[in-house]
Design a protein around this motif. Structure first.
Motif, mmCIF file in Angstrom:
data_model
loop_
_atom_site.group_PDB
_atom_site.id
_atom_site.type_symbol
_atom_site.label_atom_id
_atom_site.label_comp_id
_atom_site.label_asym_id
_atom_site.label_seq_id
_atom_site.Cartn_x
_atom_site.Cartn_y
_atom_site.Cartn_z
ATOM 1 N N SER A 246 51.641 25.341 33.194
ATOM 2 C CA SER A 246 51.911 24.260 32.355
ATOM 3 C C SER A 246 53.053 23.934 32.411
ATOM 4 O O SER A 246 53.776 22.787 32.232
ATOM 5 N N TYR B 214 43.828 22.272 35.294
ATOM 6 C CA TYR B 214 43.799 22.818 34.268
ATOM 7 C C TYR B 214 45.044 23.935 34.595
ATOM 8 O O TYR B 214 45.174 24.537 35.607
ATOM 9 N N CYS C 227 46.418 28.582 31.212
ATOM 10 C CA CYS C 227 45.412 28.306 30.370
ATOM 11 C C CYS C 227 44.270 28.886 30.699
ATOM 12 O O CYS C 227 43.172 28.854 30.052
ATOM 13 N N TYR C 228 44.323 29.812 31.656
ATOM 14 C CA TYR C 228 42.776 30.574 31.911
ATOM 15 C C TYR C 228 43.006 31.934 31.133
ATOM 16 O O TYR C 228 44.024 32.421 30.769
ATOM 17 N N TYR D 93 42.919 29.318 39.367
ATOM 18 C CA TYR D 93 42.608 27.674 39.363
ATOM 19 C C TYR D 93 41.458 27.452 39.958
ATOM 20 O O TYR D 93 41.220 26.330 40.265
ATOM 21 N N ASP E 25 35.450 27.176 35.057
ATOM 22 C CA ASP E 25 35.663 26.470 33.752
ATOM 23 C C ASP E 25 35.656 27.158 32.672
ATOM 24 O O ASP E 25 36.307 26.970 31.633
ATOM 25 N N ILE F 104 38.401 29.304 30.994
ATOM 26 C CA ILE F 104 39.558 28.516 30.307
ATOM 27 C C ILE F 104 39.788 28.978 28.986
ATOM 28 O O ILE F 104 38.687 29.052 28.168
ATOM 29 N N GLN G 284 40.213 27.752 25.884
ATOM 30 C CA GLN G 284 40.125 26.279 25.168
ATOM 31 C C GLN G 284 41.363 26.011 24.441
ATOM 32 O O GLN G 284 42.108 25.075 24.203
ATOM 33 N N LEU H 113 44.483 25.219 26.269
ATOM 34 C CA LEU H 113 44.506 23.964 26.998
ATOM 35 C C LEU H 113 44.760 22.897 25.804
ATOM 36 O O LEU H 113 45.229 21.762 26.203
ATOM 37 N N SER I 55 47.315 20.003 26.040
ATOM 38 C CA SER I 55 47.045 18.762 26.197
ATOM 39 C C SER I 55 47.880 17.805 24.887
ATOM 40 O O SER I 55 48.295 16.648 25.302
#
Ligand SMILES: *[C@@H]1O[C@H](CO)[C@@H](O)[C@H](O)[C@H]1NC(C)=O
Ligand SMILES: *[C@@H]1O[C@H](CO)[C@@H](O)[C@H](O)[C@H]1NC(C)=O
Length: 486
Positions: A414, A437, A441-442, A452, A457, A460, A462, A465, A469
């Protein structure tokens, strides 16, 4: 908001029976508005009538449908499209149309459709449209032949010479993109044969063929009317160099061919035998004979160290070069950055090439030489880390015309993405950044493999994330840029 004219047109096309009675007295200037309204509202019978009596020589989807506020689908509606084709068939099948002074010559279906995907339940995919048009071609041509046979019989019955000249047939050209695979190959081939002399004549702009054999592909290319062919896209055909060399001569006649896409063609430069070396040289020479070529896609072929040989024979600078997953070497990128092709390059796709270490310096050099022209850069899955990206950023920020940047599937954190956004907000033309992503954020579970990986998915976090965002959105708002990244 619809204009007053649009609203009136909508009202008029809503009542087929009254419209039909009034058709003869409707001024021709109103046909385009009525067509647009009927197309949008799927008034199939009205559309068919309007097309059958179309008072102009050209009926163009692009002119009539683009910019129509109600026409939100990029793919035109299936029932409306079918009705247009039926209308053209009625026109051609009805001698009275000509007497009425109708004169449709060209149905131009290009422009309204840029995607091959089926979008929405009522949208018509390019594949289905190709099949529908092909069947219409075959059907009309058969009807025309039957009528000619009947007429010849009647003439013989009247004692006329059977060789009396028949009237030249009335025909309509259909300009369209075509998408074919092995399922629809035979129907399209029959249609192209029928369309050389038949009443409905296909004129292909962009041809896309998937999973076709070498023979079928050459067969189709030979049947295409060369006028106006703009793009050939052959994918998943596993042709190899010899296959491509057998096909390319059939493309040389396409004087307007500006785009050639040959992804997944199974070219592999490792372990070339002397014969394959010859084939490589021949392929390069053939590409060089496509004089109008501006766009080339050789994605997913193994081209390590061969770009100079492959692109060297193309004289005019390319505008679009797609080399995703091509296992490029530093020499390839150094060659590109000094080749004539960079002078006008608008789109570059280097996705899937490992830009992390050895390729990084030549990539930077390449980027700085294309910075004044580049609009579209795809570097997805290039193993770019934060530090690699930050060394590219100063050069990237010189690409002042850049509109699109694809960075998906790179291992960026990030913090790396924040730095990217802080720098990129200065690029005033930039409209879309596809970012990965962030690695942080994992979830922390070390058993989940590389952080990555797109297959993870569900690993992740959430919450992280969403927070990230929101932070990006805020940065964009601060920079007075509309948030568009995702
Ligand atoms: C060809 O494409 C159509 C439409 O996408 C699909 O339904 C059909 O299965 C495809 N044929 C083959 C052999 O893949
Ligand atoms: C990328 O290429 C470098 C050499 O340039 C190599 O050391 C590295 O292991 C490669 N990275 C991956 C993830 O394949």
């Amino acid at each position: 908001m619809l204009s007053l004219v649009c609203l009136c047109a909508q009202k008029v096309v809503s009542d087929h029976a009254s419209l039909r009675r009034a058709l003869d007295s409707i001024p021709r200037e109103l046909y385009p508005q009525l067509f647009t309204a009927a197309f949008r509202d799927r008034k199939t019978l009205v559309l068919q009538d309007l097309v059958q009596r179309w008072p102009f020589s050209v009926l163009s989807f692009q002119e009539l449908l683009q910019g129509d506020p109600g026409q939100l689908h990029p793919n035109p509606s299936r029932v409306s499209t079918q009705s247009v084709i039926l209308g053209v068939m009625d026109y051609l099948g009805d001698a009275k149309s000509r007497e009425r002074g109708c004169r449709l010559r060209l149905l131009d279906m290009t422009g309204a459709q840029d995607t091959v995907l089926e979008q929405g339940p009522d949208a018509m995919s390019l594949w289905s449209r190709t099949v529908t048009l092909a069947k219409a071609c075959i059907d009309l041509s058969k009807r025309c032949r039957d009528e000619a046979t009947q007429a010849a019989k009647r003439r013989r019955g009247h004692g006329d010479s059977p060789l009396a000249p028949s009237t030249p047939i009335d025909f309509v050209e259909v300009k369209t993109d075509l998408f074919v695979n092995s399922t629809s190959y035979s129907v399209l081939r029959e249609a192209l044969q029928a369309s050389t002399h038949g009443p409905l004549r296909l004129r292909c702009r962009d041809l896309r063929a998937e999973e076709l054999s070498l023979r079928s592909t050459v067969g189709l290319l030979e049947l295409l009317n060369p006028a106006g062919v703009r793009q050939i896209d052959l994918r998943f055909n596993n042709l190899g160099l010899d296959g491509l060399n057998a096909i390319l001569p059939a493309m040389v006649k396409f004087g307007t061919l500006r785009s050639l896409k040959l992804p997944y063609s199974n070219i592999d430069v490792r372990r070339l035998t002397p014969d394959m070396e010859d084939a490589m040289g021949k392929f390069a020479a053939l590409i060089g004979r496509l004089r109008s070529l501006k766009e080339l896609n050789l994605g997913s072929s193994r081209l390590s160290g061969r770009l100079r040989q492959l692109l060297g024979s193309i004289e005019e600078p390319l505008e679009c070069l797609e080399l995703a997953f091509c296992f490029l070497l530093p020499a390839d990128l150094y060659y590109l950055s000094r080749s004539p092709h960079i002078s006008n390059l608008k789109k570059l796709d280097l996705s899937g090439n490992n830009l992390s270490e050895l390729l990084l310096p030549p990539f930077q050099q390449l980027l700085s030489t294309v910075s004044s022209s580049l609009l579209y850069l795809d570097i997805m899955e290039c193993k770019l880390s934060d530090s690699a990206l930050s060394s590219v950023l100063p050069t990237l920020c010189c690409c002042t015309r850049l509109r699109y940047l694809g960075l998906f599937w790179n291992p960026l954190s990030s913090q790396g993405l924040r730095t990217l956004v802080q720098n990129c907000v200065r690029l005033r033309e930039l409209q879309l950044v596809v970012y990965p992503y962030p690695t942080d954020c994992y979830g922390d579970d070390p058993d989940r493999g590389t952080p990555y990986s797109p297959l993870l998915d569900n690993a992740i976090d959430q919450e992280k994330l969403t927070q990230f965002s929101a932070e990006l959105q805020e940065m964009l708002v601060w920079a007075e840029r509309t948030p568009a990244a995702s």
